[in-house]
Design a protein around this motif. Sequence first.
Motif, PDB file in Angstrom:
ATOM      1  N   MET A  60      50.591  95.086  77.861  1.00 33.61           N
ATOM      2  CA  MET A  60      50.988  96.304  77.171  1.00 33.61           C
ATOM      3  C   MET A  60      51.066  96.082  75.664  1.00 33.61           C
ATOM      4  N   VAL A  61      50.176  95.218  75.163  1.00 32.59           N
ATOM      5  CA  VAL A  61      50.132  94.926  73.734  1.00 32.59           C
ATOM      6  C   VAL A  61      48.882  95.548  73.136  1.00 32.59           C
ATOM      7  N   GLU A  62      49.070  96.385  72.118  1.00 30.79           N
ATOM      8  CA  GLU A  62      47.957  96.960  71.367  1.00 30.79           C
ATOM      9  C   GLU A  62      47.894  96.282  70.019  1.00 30.79           C
ATOM     10  N   GLU A  63      46.712  95.870  69.607  1.00 30.15           N
ATOM     11  CA  GLU A  63      46.539  95.203  68.323  1.00 30.15           C
ATOM     12  C   GLU A  63      45.901  96.146  67.314  1.00 30.15           C
ATOM     13  N   LYS A  64      46.464  96.163  66.116  1.00 30.35           N
ATOM     14  CA  LYS A  64      45.890  96.922  65.010  1.00 30.35           C
ATOM     15  C   LYS A  64      45.748  95.966  63.834  1.00 30.35           C
ATOM     16  N   PHE A  65      44.519  95.556  63.571  1.00 34.92           N
ATOM     17  CA  PHE A  65      44.251  94.610  62.502  1.00 34.92           C
ATOM     18  C   PHE A  65      43.658  95.357  61.307  1.00 34.92           C
ATOM     19  N   PHE A  66      44.088  94.980  60.108  1.00 40.46           N
ATOM     20  CA  PHE A  66      43.691  95.680  58.895  1.00 40.46           C
ATOM     21  C   PHE A  66      43.046  94.709  57.911  1.00 40.46           C
ATOM     22  N   ALA A  67      42.178  95.248  57.078  1.00 46.36           N
ATOM     23  CA  ALA A  67      41.458  94.410  56.124  1.00 46.36           C
ATOM     24  C   ALA A  67      42.363  93.897  55.015  1.00 46.36           C
ATOM     25  N   ASP A  68      43.432  94.620  54.717  1.00 45.94           N
ATOM     26  CA  ASP A  68      44.359  94.187  53.679  1.00 45.94           C
ATOM     27  C   ASP A  68      45.738  94.769  53.973  1.00 45.94           C
TER      28      ASP A  68
ATOM     29  N   ALA B 197      64.146 101.055  72.700  1.00 41.87           N
ATOM     30  CA  ALA B 197      63.361 101.777  71.699  1.00 41.87           C
ATOM     31  C   ALA B 197      62.117 102.375  72.348  1.00 41.87           C
ATOM     32  N   LYS B 198      61.760 103.571  71.922  1.00 37.20           N
ATOM     33  CA  LYS B 198      60.547 104.207  72.427  1.00 37.20           C
ATOM     34  C   LYS B 198      59.301 103.467  71.965  1.00 37.20           C
ATOM     35  N   GLU B 199      59.328 102.971  70.729  1.00 44.33           N
ATOM     36  CA  GLU B 199      58.179 102.295  70.146  1.00 44.33           C
ATOM     37  C   GLU B 199      58.616 100.979  69.518  1.00 44.33           C
ATOM     38  N   ILE B 200      57.894  99.899  69.792  1.00 41.92           N
ATOM     39  CA  ILE B 200      58.167  98.595  69.195  1.00 41.92           C
ATOM     40  C   ILE B 200      56.954  98.191  68.366  1.00 41.92           C
ATOM     41  N   LYS B 201      57.191  97.959  67.078  1.00 43.18           N
ATOM     42  CA  LYS B 201      56.138  97.576  66.142  1.00 43.18           C
ATOM     43  C   LYS B 201      56.387  96.135  65.711  1.00 43.18           C
TER      44      LYS B 201
ATOM     45  N   LEU C 198      48.987  84.561  62.333  1.00 46.10           N
ATOM     46  CA  LEU C 198      48.030  85.002  63.354  1.00 46.10           C
ATOM     47  C   LEU C 198      47.816  83.891  64.378  1.00 46.10           C
ATOM     48  N   LYS C 199      47.739  82.651  63.922  1.00 43.37           N
ATOM     49  CA  LYS C 199      47.598  81.519  64.838  1.00 43.37           C
ATOM     50  C   LYS C 199      48.812  81.396  65.748  1.00 43.37           C
ATOM     51  N   VAL C 200      49.999  81.589  65.181  1.00 43.74           N
ATOM     52  CA  VAL C 200      51.227  81.531  65.975  1.00 43.74           C
ATOM     53  C   VAL C 200      51.228  82.635  67.026  1.00 43.74           C
ATOM     54  N   TYR C 201      50.835  83.827  66.617  1.00 47.44           N
ATOM     55  CA  TYR C 201      50.759  84.958  67.545  1.00 47.44           C
ATOM     56  C   TYR C 201      49.792  84.662  68.694  1.00 47.44           C
ATOM     57  N   ARG C 202      48.627  84.131  68.374  1.00 45.30           N
ATOM     58  CA  ARG C 202      47.642  83.804  69.419  1.00 45.30           C
ATOM     59  C   ARG C 202      48.208  82.748  70.373  1.00 45.30           C
ATOM     60  N   GLN C 203      48.912  81.783  69.831  1.00 44.26           N
ATOM     61  CA  GLN C 203      49.526  80.753  70.666  1.00 44.26           C
ATOM     62  C   GLN C 203      50.587  81.365  71.580  1.00 44.26           C
ATOM     63  N   ALA C 204      51.337  82.310  71.046  1.00 47.43           N
ATOM     64  CA  ALA C 204      52.378  82.963  71.852  1.00 47.43           C
ATOM     65  C   ALA C 204      51.779  83.710  73.034  1.00 47.43           C
TER      66      ALA C 204
ATOM     67  N   THR D  16      53.047  97.393  69.752  1.00 47.71           N
ATOM     68  CA  THR D  16      51.899  97.444  68.852  1.00 47.71           C
ATOM     69  C   THR D  16      52.036  96.339  67.824  1.00 47.71           C
ATOM     70  N   VAL D  17      51.019  95.507  67.719  1.00 42.23           N
ATOM     71  CA  VAL D  17      50.998  94.398  66.759  1.00 42.23           C
ATOM     72  C   VAL D  17      50.156  94.815  65.563  1.00 42.23           C
ATOM     73  N   TYR D  18      50.724  94.685  64.371  1.00 44.09           N
ATOM     74  CA  TYR D  18      50.027  94.998  63.117  1.00 44.09           C
ATOM     75  C   TYR D  18      49.816  93.696  62.355  1.00 44.09           C
ATOM     76  N   TRP D  19      48.575  93.467  61.947  1.00 48.29           N
ATOM     77  CA  TRP D  19      48.274  92.231  61.207  1.00 48.29           C
ATOM     78  C   TRP D  19      47.341  92.532  60.048  1.00 48.29           C
ATOM     79  N   ALA D  20      47.559  91.826  58.964  1.00 48.42           N
ATOM     80  CA  ALA D  20      46.641  91.830  57.830  1.00 48.42           C
ATOM     81  C   ALA D  20      46.690  90.448  57.195  1.00 48.42           C
ATOM     82  N   PRO D  21      45.598  90.013  56.569  1.00 47.62           N
ATOM     83  CA  PRO D  21      45.575  88.681  55.955  1.00 47.62           C
ATOM     84  C   PRO D  21      46.500  88.586  54.736  1.00 47.62           C
TER      85      PRO D  21
END
Length: 236
Positions: A1-9, A189-193, A202-208, A231-236
């Motif tokens: 139940m994890v949705e990933e949202k990756f952003f360029a910045d 909570a209805k929504e967890i961000k 990002l490496k830690v997240y992938r390991q998790a 929902t996971v939000y990531w940017a470099p």
Amino acid sequence: MVEEKFFADRERLTLALANECAAALHAGIKENGQATFLVSGGSSPEPVYRELSRRPLPWNNVNVALVDERWVEKDEPGSNLAFISNSLLQNEAAKAPCLGMKNAAPTPAEGEADCERVYQELPRPFDVCVLGMGNDGHTASFFPFAEGLAEALDVKSQKLCKAITAKQSAVTGAHTERMTLTLAAILQAKEIKLLITGEEKLKVYRQALLGDDEQEMPVRSILKQGLKPVTVYWAP
């Protein structure tokens, strides 16, 4: 139940997450006349909070509540309440009531009951919760192998607040007494961000995602709980 949202910045991430939090709070107010926003500290969400603070929400109807707190006064270094006051509770959002965790008790363990009573008064379900993640895989004040961690991660618990002591970490150097919402409370909570930034996290997240030991990497308790979407939000 994890949705990933990756952003360029991080600028695009900031706008997207601020928009989604604002929408969730608007929906809560429309449905119930008020909304509750669970917020965590750390450098990653600061731009999001500052962006959100300028949104024309009816902020006097938004309950802002801390996810966790160091057992320090607001004017001391490391206070999450001070951080939220200086980032989110500005501009339009200065009208929002904010619920802190630190009380007059000398230790979190002694203040747990008072914190619990205060948080019990918040309407539930909570509307949206923003969490961060440390390089050691902690989130909220769920630190690896911390004293009190097992109780804090008990999804069947009726408790909302839990005193917790972080052990010395080679990554963060943390060894502090804290108060945190329990996993059971966060899952109200209805929504967890979950907000993470940078290649190392990002490496830690992938390991998790690959393992199951929540004591080793407590963020797994959020990612793998299977009861509420994350929902996971990531940017470099």
